[in-house]
Design a protein around this motif. Structure first.
Motif, PDB file in Angstrom:
ATOM      1  N   THR A   1      35.517  47.253  41.554  1.00 18.72           N
ATOM      2  CA  THR A   1      35.821  48.786  41.834  1.00 18.72           C
ATOM      3  C   THR A   1      36.259  48.926  43.560  1.00 18.72           C
ATOM      4  O   THR A   1      37.232  49.044  44.128  1.00 18.72           O
ATOM      5  CB  THR A   1      34.870  49.625  42.104  1.00 18.72           C
ATOM      6  N   PHE A   2      35.269  47.602  44.454  1.00 24.20           N
ATOM      7  CA  PHE A   2      35.137  48.522  46.343  1.00 24.20           C
ATOM      8  C   PHE A   2      36.000  46.932  45.793  1.00 24.20           C
ATOM      9  O   PHE A   2      37.727  47.481  47.060  1.00 24.20           O
ATOM     10  CB  PHE A   2      34.320  46.935  46.296  1.00 24.20           C
ATOM     11  N   THR A   3      37.466  45.769  45.354  1.00 21.61           N
ATOM     12  CA  THR A   3      38.121  45.693  45.181  1.00 21.61           C
ATOM     13  C   THR A   3      39.243  45.995  45.190  1.00 21.61           C
ATOM     14  O   THR A   3      40.905  45.780  45.742  1.00 21.61           O
ATOM     15  CB  THR A   3      37.755  44.531  44.939  1.00 21.61           C
ATOM     16  N   VAL A   4      39.812  46.387  43.995  1.00 21.85           N
ATOM     17  CA  VAL A   4      40.846  47.855  43.912  1.00 21.85           C
ATOM     18  C   VAL A   4      40.847  48.904  44.940  1.00 21.85           C
ATOM     19  O   VAL A   4      42.403  48.990  45.211  1.00 21.85           O
ATOM     20  CB  VAL A   4      40.636  48.207  42.528  1.00 21.85           C
ATOM     21  N   VAL A   5      40.279  49.766  45.833  1.00 25.86           N
ATOM     22  CA  VAL A   5      40.766  50.623  46.342  1.00 25.86           C
ATOM     23  C   VAL A   5      40.891  50.151  47.772  1.00 25.86           C
ATOM     24  O   VAL A   5      41.464  50.337  48.533  1.00 25.86           O
ATOM     25  CB  VAL A   5      39.553  50.872  46.600  1.00 25.86           C
ATOM     26  N   ALA A  26      44.130  39.469  47.221  1.00 27.39           N
ATOM     27  CA  ALA A  26      44.453  38.239  46.287  1.00 27.39           C
ATOM     28  C   ALA A  26      43.068  37.719  46.071  1.00 27.39           C
ATOM     29  O   ALA A  26      42.871  37.398  44.992  1.00 27.39           O
ATOM     30  CB  ALA A  26      45.268  37.837  46.761  1.00 27.39           C
ATOM     31  N   GLY A  27      43.023  36.830  46.716  1.00 26.34           N
ATOM     32  CA  GLY A  27      41.414  35.856  46.657  1.00 26.34           C
ATOM     33  C   GLY A  27      40.156  36.325  46.290  1.00 26.34           C
ATOM     34  O   GLY A  27      39.424  36.252  45.965  1.00 26.34           O
ATOM     35  N   LEU A  28      39.732  38.091  47.065  1.00 23.70           N
ATOM     36  CA  LEU A  28      38.760  38.574  46.626  1.00 23.70           C
ATOM     37  C   LEU A  28      38.710  38.781  45.342  1.00 23.70           C
ATOM     38  O   LEU A  28      38.009  39.496  44.366  1.00 23.70           O
ATOM     39  CB  LEU A  28      38.614  39.977  47.185  1.00 23.70           C
ATOM     40  N   PRO A  84      36.977  41.516  29.327  1.00 26.84           N
ATOM     41  CA  PRO A  84      38.257  41.026  29.242  1.00 26.84           C
ATOM     42  C   PRO A  84      39.390  41.983  29.590  1.00 26.84           C
ATOM     43  O   PRO A  84      40.459  41.310  30.499  1.00 26.84           O
ATOM     44  CB  PRO A  84      38.893  40.586  27.839  1.00 26.84           C
ATOM     45  N   VAL A  85      38.629  43.037  28.914  1.00 25.36           N
ATOM     46  CA  VAL A  85      40.255  44.235  29.894  1.00 25.36           C
ATOM     47  C   VAL A  85      39.586  44.564  31.576  1.00 25.36           C
ATOM     48  O   VAL A  85      40.747  43.994  31.930  1.00 25.36           O
ATOM     49  CB  VAL A  85      39.498  46.168  29.578  1.00 25.36           C
ATOM     50  N   LEU A  86      38.995  44.432  31.755  1.00 26.03           N
ATOM     51  CA  LEU A  86      38.632  44.462  33.641  1.00 26.03           C
ATOM     52  C   LEU A  86      39.002  43.036  33.736  1.00 26.03           C
ATOM     53  O   LEU A  86      39.948  43.346  34.569  1.00 26.03           O
ATOM     54  CB  LEU A  86      36.803  44.433  34.012  1.00 26.03           C
ATOM     55  N   CYS A  87      38.758  41.915  32.747  1.00 28.41           N
ATOM     56  CA  CYS A  87      39.152  40.746  33.777  1.00 28.41           C
ATOM     57  C   CYS A  87      40.909  40.178  33.921  1.00 28.41           C
ATOM     58  O   CYS A  87      41.368  40.191  35.023  1.00 28.41           O
ATOM     59  CB  CYS A  87      38.376  39.513  32.887  1.00 28.41           C
ATOM     60  N   GLY A  88      41.193  41.188  32.979  1.00 26.08           N
ATOM     61  CA  GLY A  88      42.974  41.390  32.825  1.00 26.08           C
ATOM     62  C   GLY A  88      43.512  42.120  33.861  1.00 26.08           C
ATOM     63  O   GLY A  88      44.670  41.625  35.105  1.00 26.08           O
ATOM     64  N   LEU A  89      42.936  43.235  34.409  1.00 30.94           N
ATOM     65  CA  LEU A  89      43.228  43.920  35.313  1.00 30.94           C
ATOM     66  C   LEU A  89      42.670  43.336  36.473  1.00 30.94           C
ATOM     67  O   LEU A  89      44.544  43.864  37.592  1.00 30.94           O
ATOM     68  CB  LEU A  89      42.792  45.148  35.407  1.00 30.94           C
ATOM     69  N   MET A  90      41.984  42.575  36.662  1.00 33.20           N
ATOM     70  CA  MET A  90      41.633  41.638  38.105  1.00 33.20           C
ATOM     71  C   MET A  90      42.869  41.283  38.732  1.00 33.20           C
ATOM     72  O   MET A  90      43.307  40.866  39.556  1.00 33.20           O
ATOM     73  CB  MET A  90      40.310  41.345  38.010  1.00 33.20           C
ATOM     74  N   ALA A  91      43.029  40.232  37.619  1.00 36.84           N
ATOM     75  CA  ALA A  91      44.506  39.578  37.512  1.00 36.84           C
ATOM     76  C   ALA A  91      45.414  40.392  37.727  1.00 36.84           C
ATOM     77  O   ALA A  91      46.297  39.415  38.922  1.00 36.84           O
ATOM     78  CB  ALA A  91      44.477  38.920  35.997  1.00 36.84           C
ATOM     79  N   VAL A  92      46.183  41.605  37.342  1.00 31.79           N
ATOM     80  CA  VAL A  92      46.843  41.663  38.075  1.00 31.79           C
ATOM     81  C   VAL A  92      46.639  42.724  39.712  1.00 31.79           C
ATOM     82  O   VAL A  92      48.023  42.584  39.965  1.00 31.79           O
ATOM     83  CB  VAL A  92      47.187  43.216  36.967  1.00 31.79           C
ATOM     84  N   LEU A  93      45.635  42.634  39.792  1.00 35.30           N
ATOM     85  CA  LEU A  93      45.649  43.317  40.875  1.00 35.30           C
ATOM     86  C   LEU A  93      45.611  42.027  41.408  1.00 35.30           C
ATOM     87  O   LEU A  93      47.000  41.749  43.003  1.00 35.30           O
ATOM     88  CB  LEU A  93      44.562  43.647  41.240  1.00 35.30           C
ATOM     89  N   ALA A  94      45.693  40.697  41.370  1.00 36.87           N
ATOM     90  CA  ALA A  94      45.142  39.361  42.315  1.00 36.87           C
ATOM     91  C   ALA A  94      46.971  38.812  42.156  1.00 36.87           C
ATOM     92  O   ALA A  94      47.155  39.094  43.321  1.00 36.87           O
ATOM     93  CB  ALA A  94      44.632  38.075  41.669  1.00 36.87           C
TER      94      ALA A  94
END
Length: 395
Positions: free
Chosen positions: A32-36, A184-186, A89-99
């Motif tokens: 949540t910290f990273t996306v915001v 992106a690295g985070l 896997p949902v959260l991991c996939g969404l973090m990949a989209v964010l990166a």
């Protein structure tokens, strides 16, 4: 209801047995910290982004508007769409989209590419925020659910107040593209943490879009969403353009602005935990304090913020008050719909991010039409309206 509690309790027990607990909660808070942080990053970088891509500061503010709009739409849509899948896997996939979105933003040769990048950030942010909000109850024993939920939400609140100064400092030390690369690295680092620390989290029940939208008809939920809309729209109408305002009103240079935003961020972190403690007892009472303080402080920036020292005091009070907004409003909504946490969270994310987009857009129109100082009065007026709604609305 008893069956639901047995299912949830069994899911929590299975989660802990398979490696959940506080490390997993910390990983979700990191998400949540990273996306915001990714969402807020342009705020402290508007001037160099606009200069590099050849657009005005008001147009550069659309990088926040686009992300907020996409996040507002993606949260309520992705929640039912991904409802049947395991949350890990949902959260991991969404973090990949964010990166991917942050990397594309760092590379952007012109503004259209930057807008496309910010769309990807909005998708990742809206999905992560909506899914993460309801996970604490599945990761820790029942007696620890409250503190764990606060920790997950603190990632959102702390990012809202610290992400901008961190990005501003990094942009000053290197350049704005480096700030997006670091984000992106985070995101990739958090992806790895989620994959390692989260247990399997299969879907507990089917979530339908109609059920999510019907929650908005609950008078208590509707009041909470209205308060969110006014506070967040007002805040971001002003805060999106805080850098040019400080440059114009107080004559602050880049290094001084980084320091001022850090003061704001540190005060905001304090405000998050102070308001969190108050919201646990009375979300309504906490919001009755936050709204007027936020409105009064923002309104004072143009007339009395002429020195860096005075601006620092005003930004500290601003951060202290706004730091409690997400915790207090989320507490209101989760209390209003305890049986539908993910649905309420999806609505919250949708309204919150739609309000960010609306605030940034409205502030851009005012900044380009009347000057950047005028955005402070717009933000103050909207924040002041929350007092009426909080008093007259359904608590």
């Amino acid at each position: 209801m008893a069956q639901t509690e047995r299912i949830a309790g069994g899911a929590r027990g299975a989660s802990r047995a398979r490696g959940g607990g506080w490390p997993a909660v910390a990983a979700v808070a990191g998400a949540t910290f990273t996306v915001v942080t990714s969402e807020m990053l342009p705020v402290g970088l508007l001037t160099p982004i606009g200069g590099a891509l050849g657009v005005t500061e008001g147009t550069a503010g659309l990088t926040l508007t686009v992300t907020g709009l996409v996040g507002a739409v993606s949260a309520p849509l992705l929640t039912p769409l991904l409802g049947r899948f395991d949350r890990r896997p949902v959260l991991c996939g969404l973090m990949a989209v964010l990166a991917a979105g942050n990397l594309l933003a760092a590379w952007s040769p012109h503004f259209a590419v930057m807008v496309a990048a910010r769309v990807l950030v909005g998708v990742g942010m809206g999905g992560v925020w909506a899914v993460a909000a309801g996970l604490a109850v599945r990761l820790v024993p029942e007696r620890s659910v409250g503190p764990a939920t606060s920790l997950v939400f603190s990632g959102i609140a702390v990012a809202s107040v610290l992400g901008v100064p961190a990005g501003t400092y990094l942009g000053e030390l290197a350049d704005w593209r480096t700030a997006f690369t670091a984000a992106a690295g985070l995101a990739l680092a958090v992806l790895v943490a989620l994959a390692v620390l989260l247990p399997a989290l299969p879907a507990e029940r089917e979530i339908r879009l109609g059920g999510v939208l019907r929650l908005a008809g609950n008078p208590r939920v509707a009041t909470g969403l209205g308060v969110v809309a006014l506070l967040v729209t007002g805040h971001f109408a002003a805060y999106t353009y805080v850098r040019p305002v400080l440059e114009e009103v107080s004559g602050a240079g880049p290094s001084a602005i980084g320091t001022l935003l850090l003061v704001y961020g540190l005060a905001g972190v304090l405000g998050t935990f102070v308001s969190g403690a108050g919201a646990a007892r009375s979300p309504r009472g906490t919001l009755l304090v936050i709204g007027p303080v936020l409105a009064g402080t923002v309104c004072l920036v143009p007339p009395v913020g002429g020195s860096v020292r005075t601006a620092a005091v005003l930004l500290a009070v601003w951060g202290l008050s706004y730091g409690g907004v997400s915790v207090a409003t989320q507490s209101w909504l989760l209390a209003a719909a305890p049986e539908a946490r993910e649905g309420a969270s999806a609505l919250f994310v949708g309204v919150f991010n739609g309000s960010i987009a609306l605030g940034a857009f409205a502030g851009g129109l005012v900044a380009d039409g009347l000057g950047v100082g005028a955005v402070m009065y717009l933000g103050a007026a909207l924040a002041a309206c929350t007092l009426v709604l909080t008093v007259r609305g359904r608590p």
